[in-house]
Enzyme design. Structure first.
Site, short mmCIF file in Angstrom:
data_model
loop_
_atom_site.label_atom_id
_atom_site.label_comp_id
_atom_site.label_asym_id
_atom_site.label_seq_id
_atom_site.Cartn_x
_atom_site.Cartn_y
_atom_site.Cartn_z
N ASP A 248 0.96 -1.14 -0.06
CA ASP A 248 0.05 0.00 0.06
C ASP A 248 0.96 1.25 -0.15
O ASP A 248 1.74 1.54 0.92
CB ASP A 248 -0.64 0.01 1.21
CG ASP A 248 -1.89 1.32 1.19
OD1 ASP A 248 -2.82 1.01 0.78
OD2 ASP A 248 -1.45 2.17 1.86
N TYR B 138 2.84 9.96 -0.25
CA TYR B 138 4.04 9.44 0.56
C TYR B 138 5.36 9.67 0.02
O TYR B 138 6.38 9.30 0.66
CB TYR B 138 3.68 7.84 0.70
CG TYR B 138 2.61 7.37 1.45
CD1 TYR B 138 1.57 8.13 1.81
CD2 TYR B 138 2.28 6.13 1.37
CE1 TYR B 138 0.28 7.86 2.54
CE2 TYR B 138 0.99 5.67 2.02
CZ TYR B 138 0.08 6.55 2.41
OH TYR B 138 -0.89 6.26 2.97
N LYS C 30 -2.75 5.83 -3.88
CA LYS C 30 -4.10 7.06 -3.92
C LYS C 30 -3.79 8.41 -4.62
O LYS C 30 -2.72 8.74 -4.69
CB LYS C 30 -4.22 7.05 -2.41
CG LYS C 30 -4.09 5.77 -1.49
CD LYS C 30 -4.40 5.60 0.02
CE LYS C 30 -3.84 4.73 0.66
NZ LYS C 30 -2.35 4.58 1.13
N HIS D 204 -8.10 9.40 -1.87
CA HIS D 204 -7.36 9.40 -0.66
C HIS D 204 -8.15 9.95 0.70
O HIS D 204 -8.32 9.41 1.80
CB HIS D 204 -5.94 10.11 -0.47
CG HIS D 204 -4.98 9.72 0.29
ND1 HIS D 204 -3.44 9.79 0.20
CD2 HIS D 204 -5.01 9.20 1.67
CE1 HIS D 204 -2.81 9.29 1.12
NE2 HIS D 204 -3.74 8.92 2.01
N1 LIG Z 1 -5.58 6.17 3.78
C1 LIG Z 1 -5.01 6.89 4.73
O1 LIG Z 1 -5.50 8.03 4.87
C2 LIG Z 1 -4.08 6.31 5.32
C3 LIG Z 1 -3.62 7.12 6.51
C4 LIG Z 1 -2.34 6.54 7.43
C5 LIG Z 1 -1.84 5.26 7.00
N2 LIG Z 1 -2.40 4.70 5.83
C6 LIG Z 1 -1.67 3.21 5.35
O2 LIG Z 1 -1.81 2.41 6.45
C7 LIG Z 1 -0.46 1.83 6.81
C8 LIG Z 1 -0.39 1.58 8.01
O3 LIG Z 1 -0.77 2.85 9.02
P1 LIG Z 1 0.46 3.45 9.97
O4 LIG Z 1 1.70 3.35 9.07
O5 LIG Z 1 0.28 5.00 9.90
O6 LIG Z 1 0.60 2.94 11.22
P2 LIG Z 1 0.51 1.29 11.82
O7 LIG Z 1 0.58 0.40 10.69
O8 LIG Z 1 -0.59 1.31 12.70
O9 LIG Z 1 2.00 1.67 12.90
C9 LIG Z 1 3.26 1.89 12.21
C10 LIG Z 1 4.09 2.00 13.52
O10 LIG Z 1 4.09 0.67 14.50
C11 LIG Z 1 5.37 0.51 14.32
N3 LIG Z 1 5.66 -0.97 14.47
C12 LIG Z 1 5.00 -1.80 13.24
N4 LIG Z 1 5.24 -3.08 13.55
C13 LIG Z 1 5.50 -3.18 14.89
C14 LIG Z 1 5.71 -4.15 15.65
N5 LIG Z 1 5.54 -5.50 15.48
N6 LIG Z 1 6.13 -3.87 17.14
C15 LIG Z 1 6.46 -2.73 17.54
N7 LIG Z 1 6.13 -1.80 16.66
C16 LIG Z 1 5.69 -1.85 15.49
C17 LIG Z 1 6.18 0.97 13.57
O11 LIG Z 1 7.56 1.45 13.53
P3 LIG Z 1 8.86 1.21 12.79
O12 LIG Z 1 8.61 1.38 11.35
O13 LIG Z 1 9.97 1.82 13.44
O14 LIG Z 1 9.21 -0.39 12.62
C18 LIG Z 1 5.24 2.42 13.11
O15 LIG Z 1 5.86 3.39 14.12
C19 LIG Z 1 0.46 3.08 6.28
O16 LIG Z 1 1.69 2.81 6.11
C20 LIG Z 1 -0.36 3.45 4.93
O17 LIG Z 1 0.32 2.59 3.97
C21 LIG Z 1 -3.30 5.02 5.00
#
Ligand SMILES: NC(=O)c1ccc[n+]([C@@H]2O[C@H](COP(=O)([O-])OP(=O)(O)OC[C@H]3O[C@@H](n4cnc5c(N)ncnc54)[C@H](OP(=O)(O)O)[C@@H]3O)[C@@H](O)[C@H]2O)c1
Length: 299
Positions: free
Chosen positions: A63, A68, A93, A126
């Site tokens: 994704d 990004y 997106k 988005h």
């Molecule tokens: N459509 C939208 O508006 C929108 C908005 C936000 C996000 N997204 C998508 O959703 C994806 C996920 O959301 P997100 O990146 O915001 O948050 P997330 O996946 O909920 O959390 C990511 C955070 O958790 C940490 N992490 C991941 N796995 C871990 C584990 N096993 N143990 C401990 N810490 C862990 C990562 O750190 P490290 O990277 O340092 O390991 C990072 O700080 C995004 O990357 C993006 O593709 C979409």
């Protein structure tokens, strides 16, 4: 009780996931791997390396988004992976400054040039244009953007089209003029921010819910209740958060730049939360994450 509703739905859809590559089926018949890999805030200069590691760990669903700034690294990692193009499901997106028919068409071309791919698996709007910023024009803007998505889909450039951060009121409005029903809605869902009503609405309309920030941007990982449940299964709190997502029939998109976490987040198919545990996690509130309300944002 909540879990029972989830369970009925899961059996109805007959889409139980047993591995990282188990597919869910979208309403147009396209198959999508039921766990995806997120790349928000993954810096452009490490994206190639991180996505290469994710593909090596077995993810077949990546994704990204124009916003990004890392589409190029995603596309290059897929190309160099040795995997056939059709083995990897890629989502991008349309950013908010590119809404409207003509701008969407141009933005899509930019995204495809960045990715270096000849088709996209899934393209999402988005964020919806909202009344706070656009008043009565909001619905028209979303309808025009969607019309461009429909044309790109009909031209065979995208396998599936969908939405992100659309709440039921935005989708109700869009469906008044849409010729093609959205296949996906990607919204923020994690323990503490369960979005039950939006998920139910998506289900009723045959729209698959994807969960962004499924770990609450790591904020949910220090919760004591989740930690106790995780200890029972010998799993991490991250694995429990992801399991809570897939057992509801939604598709989580965890992000990490660390290889051990990238791998750890795939290891969620050998345990099952009980109905009570699903409900207990579903009842948690205020754990963190963005918890944004799409009608109130200014971008
Ligand atoms: N459509 C939208 O508006 C929108 C908005 C936000 C996000 N997204 C998508 O959703 C994806 C996920 O959301 P997100 O990146 O915001 O948050 P997330 O996946 O909920 O959390 C990511 C955070 O958790 C940490 N992490 C991941 N796995 C871990 C584990 N096993 N143990 C401990 N810490 C862990 C990562 O750190 P490290 O990277 O340092 O390991 C990072 O700080 C995004 O990357 C993006 O593709 C979409």
């Amino acid at each position: 009780m909540l879990y029972l509703i989830h369970r009925v739905k899961e059996e109805f859809m007959m889409q139980k996931l047993t591995s990282l590559t188990s597919p869910l089926e979208l309403n147009n018949g396209v198959k999508i791997p039921g766990l995806g890999f997120g790349t928000y805030q993954t810096p452009a200069d490490v994206t190639y390396d991180v996505v290469t590691k994710a593909l090596k760990a077995g993810y077949r669903h990546i994704d990204t988004a124009f916003l990004y700034g890392n589409e190029e690294g995603v596309g290059k990692a897929i190309k160099d992976s040795g995997l056939a193009r059709e083995e990897v499901f890629v989502t991008s997106k349309l950013w908010n400054t590119d809404r409207g028919y003509d701008k969407t068409m141009a933005a899509f071309e930019k995204t495809m040039a960045n990715l270096g791919l000849d088709y996209l698996d899934l393209y999402l709007i988005h964020w919806p244009a909202n009344h706070k910023q656009f008043g009565d024009e909001a619905e028209k803007i979303n309808a025009e953007t969607w019309r461009a998505f429909e044309d790109l889909y009909k031209a065979g450039k995208i396998k599936a089209i969908g939405l992100s951060n659309f709440m039921p009121n935005h989708i109700d409005a869009l469906l008044k003029t849409a010729e093609i029903k959205p296949m996906v809605n990607q919204i923020e869902v994690h323990p503490g921010w369960p979005q039950t009503e939006a998920i139910r609405y998506n289900e009723r309309h045959g729209i698959l819910t994807e969960a962004w920030a499924p770990l609450g941007e790591a904020a949910a990982l220090s919760n004591e209740t989740i930690a106790q449940i995780a200890a029972k299964y010998g799993k991490s709190t991250a694995q429990v958060c992801l399991r809570w997502g897939i057992q509801q029939g939604i598709l989580p998109l965890p992000k990490s730049v660390h290889e051990e976490r990238i791998i750890q987040n795939t290891d969620i198919f050998d345990f099952e939360l009980t109905e009570d545990e699903m409900d207990i996690i579903g009842a948690l509130r205020n754990l963190g994450g963005q918890c944004k309300v799409p009608d109130q944002v200014d971008f």
